[in-house]
Design a protein around this motif. Structure first.
Motif, short mmCIF file in Angstrom:
data_model
loop_
_atom_site.label_atom_id
_atom_site.label_comp_id
_atom_site.label_asym_id
_atom_site.label_seq_id
_atom_site.Cartn_x
_atom_site.Cartn_y
_atom_site.Cartn_z
N UNK A 25 0.88 -1.31 -0.02
CA UNK A 25 -0.01 0.09 -0.04
C UNK A 25 0.82 1.01 -0.08
N UNK A 26 1.83 1.36 0.60
CA UNK A 26 2.85 2.30 0.93
C UNK A 26 3.66 2.65 -0.63
N UNK A 27 4.03 1.55 -1.06
CA UNK A 27 4.55 1.47 -2.44
C UNK A 27 3.58 2.18 -3.55
N UNK A 28 2.10 1.84 -3.64
CA UNK A 28 1.28 2.17 -4.44
C UNK A 28 1.15 3.87 -4.24
N UNK A 29 0.99 4.27 -3.08
CA UNK A 29 0.75 5.71 -2.70
C UNK A 29 1.98 6.64 -2.45
N UNK A 30 3.13 6.18 -3.07
CA UNK A 30 4.52 6.95 -2.81
C UNK A 30 4.37 8.07 -3.38
N UNK A 31 3.64 8.50 -4.70
CA UNK A 31 3.65 9.73 -5.31
C UNK A 31 2.36 10.38 -5.21
N UNK A 32 1.53 9.92 -4.51
CA UNK A 32 0.00 10.28 -4.15
C UNK A 32 -0.30 10.98 -2.90
N UNK A 33 -1.45 11.34 -2.65
CA UNK A 33 -1.95 11.91 -1.49
C UNK A 33 -1.99 10.57 -0.34
N UNK A 34 -1.49 11.01 0.66
CA UNK A 34 -1.49 10.20 1.71
C UNK A 34 -2.80 9.29 2.07
N UNK A 73 4.48 6.99 6.88
CA UNK A 73 3.26 7.92 7.14
C UNK A 73 3.63 9.18 7.84
N UNK A 74 4.40 9.15 8.98
CA UNK A 74 4.94 10.16 9.83
C UNK A 74 5.69 11.23 9.12
N UNK A 75 6.79 10.78 7.84
CA UNK A 75 7.49 11.37 7.24
C UNK A 75 6.57 12.27 6.38
N UNK A 76 5.56 11.45 5.72
CA UNK A 76 4.73 12.10 4.76
C UNK A 76 3.84 13.30 5.36
N UNK A 77 3.57 13.10 6.87
CA UNK A 77 2.69 14.40 7.65
C UNK A 77 3.64 15.21 7.73
N UNK A 78 4.98 15.08 7.92
CA UNK A 78 5.80 16.43 8.34
C UNK A 78 6.05 17.14 6.90
N UNK A 79 6.09 16.40 5.73
CA UNK A 79 6.16 17.02 4.29
C UNK A 79 4.78 17.80 4.09
N UNK A 80 3.72 17.52 4.52
CA UNK A 80 2.57 18.27 4.32
C UNK A 80 2.68 19.34 5.12
#
Length: 203
Positions: A12-21, A91-98
Motif C-alpha cells: 500500500x505504501x508503494x502504491x501511494x508513494x507519489x500520491x496523497x496520503x 506516514x510520519x515523514x509524509x505528514x511532516x512534508x505536508x
C-alpha cells in the motif's frame, strides 16, 4: 502465508508513494497485531514444552521437532513488527512534508485520512516548527516554509489581479494593491500574494 497482512501494508505504501496520503489502515494493522499475538502465544506454549523436555526425558523425542517451527514463527513476528514500523515511519515523514508544502492547516479530505495519533503528531510538529521559526527571527517570525528552493532573486515583479487594498510587506512597508497595479516586492511577499491569488508574477 505468514505476515501476509503486514506485506499488504508495505505494498500500500508503494502504491501511494507519489500520491496523497491514503487513509490510515486501522483494520489491517489490527489483523497484524492479532496475528503477531497468536504466533507469540503458540511459541510460548511450544517453548514451555521444550523447557519441560529438559527436565523430563520421557518427551525428549518431541523437542527437536518444535525448534524449527518456533524459529519460523519468531521470524514472522519480527517481520510483522518491521512492516508496522515501516508503515508508521513512512506516514510520519509524509505528514511532516505536508506541513512544509501545505501549511499549518490541512484540508478536510487530508485530515480525514489521518488517525487520531497522527493528527496529534501533526499538531505537535506544527507547534515545534512554529516555535523554532519564531526563535530565529529577530523581531518577527521567519517563515522557513516559504521557499523550499532558495530564490534566484531577492525581489520579484508582480501585477495585482484584484483590488485588495493596503498590504503590509514583511519589511513593514505599506503598499496599495489595486487591480492591474505593478510592484517590486520581496520574493517571499510575492510568493505569498501569488498563492492567495491576489497577484501574478511578471516575467
Amino acid at each position: 502465508m505468514l505476515a501476509s497482512k503486514a506485506h499488504e501494508l508495505i505494498k500500500e505504501l508503494d502504491r501511494s508513494r507519489d500520491t496523497v496520503l491514503p487513509p490510515y489502515n486501522i483494520e489491517t494493522i489490527r489483523l497484524c497485531q492479532l496475528e503477531a499475538n497468536e504466533l507469540f502465544r503458540q511459541n510460548y506454549e511450544d517453548v514451555q514444552t521444550v523447557v519441560q523436555t529438559n527436565t523430563d526425558n520421557s518427551s525428549a523425542t518431541s523437542a527437536p521437532t518444535l525448534m524449527p517451527t518456533i524459529s519460523i514463527r519468531h521470524a514472522a513476528i519480527q517481520r510483522i513488527k518491521r512492516c508496522l514500523l515501516a508503515y508508521v515511519y513512512h506516514r510520519m515523514n509524509k505528514i511532516k512534508s505536508l506541513r512544509w508544502s501545505i501549511g499549518p492547516v490541512l484540508p478536510e479530505h487530508m485530515r480525514n485520512n489521518l488517525s487520531i495519533d497522527e493528527l496529534e503528531f501533526f499538531s505537535n510538529y506544527n507547534q515545534t516548527l512554529s516555535s523554532y521559526m519564531r526563535s530565529i527571527g529577530n523581531n518577527h517570525s521567519l517563515d522557513l516554509t516559504s521557499f523550499m528552493i532558495p530564490p534566484k532573486k531577492l525581489f520579484a515583479h508582480i501585477k495585482c489581479i484584484q483590488d485588495y487594498g493596503p498590504y503590509e510587506t514583511s519589511d513593514g512597508t505599506i503598499i496599495q494593491l489595486t487591480f492591474n497595479s505593478e510592484h517590486y516586492v520581496l520574493t517571499s511577499d510575492a510568493e505569498h500574494l501569488i498563492q492567495r491569488k491576489i497577484a501574478e508574477h511578471i516575467v
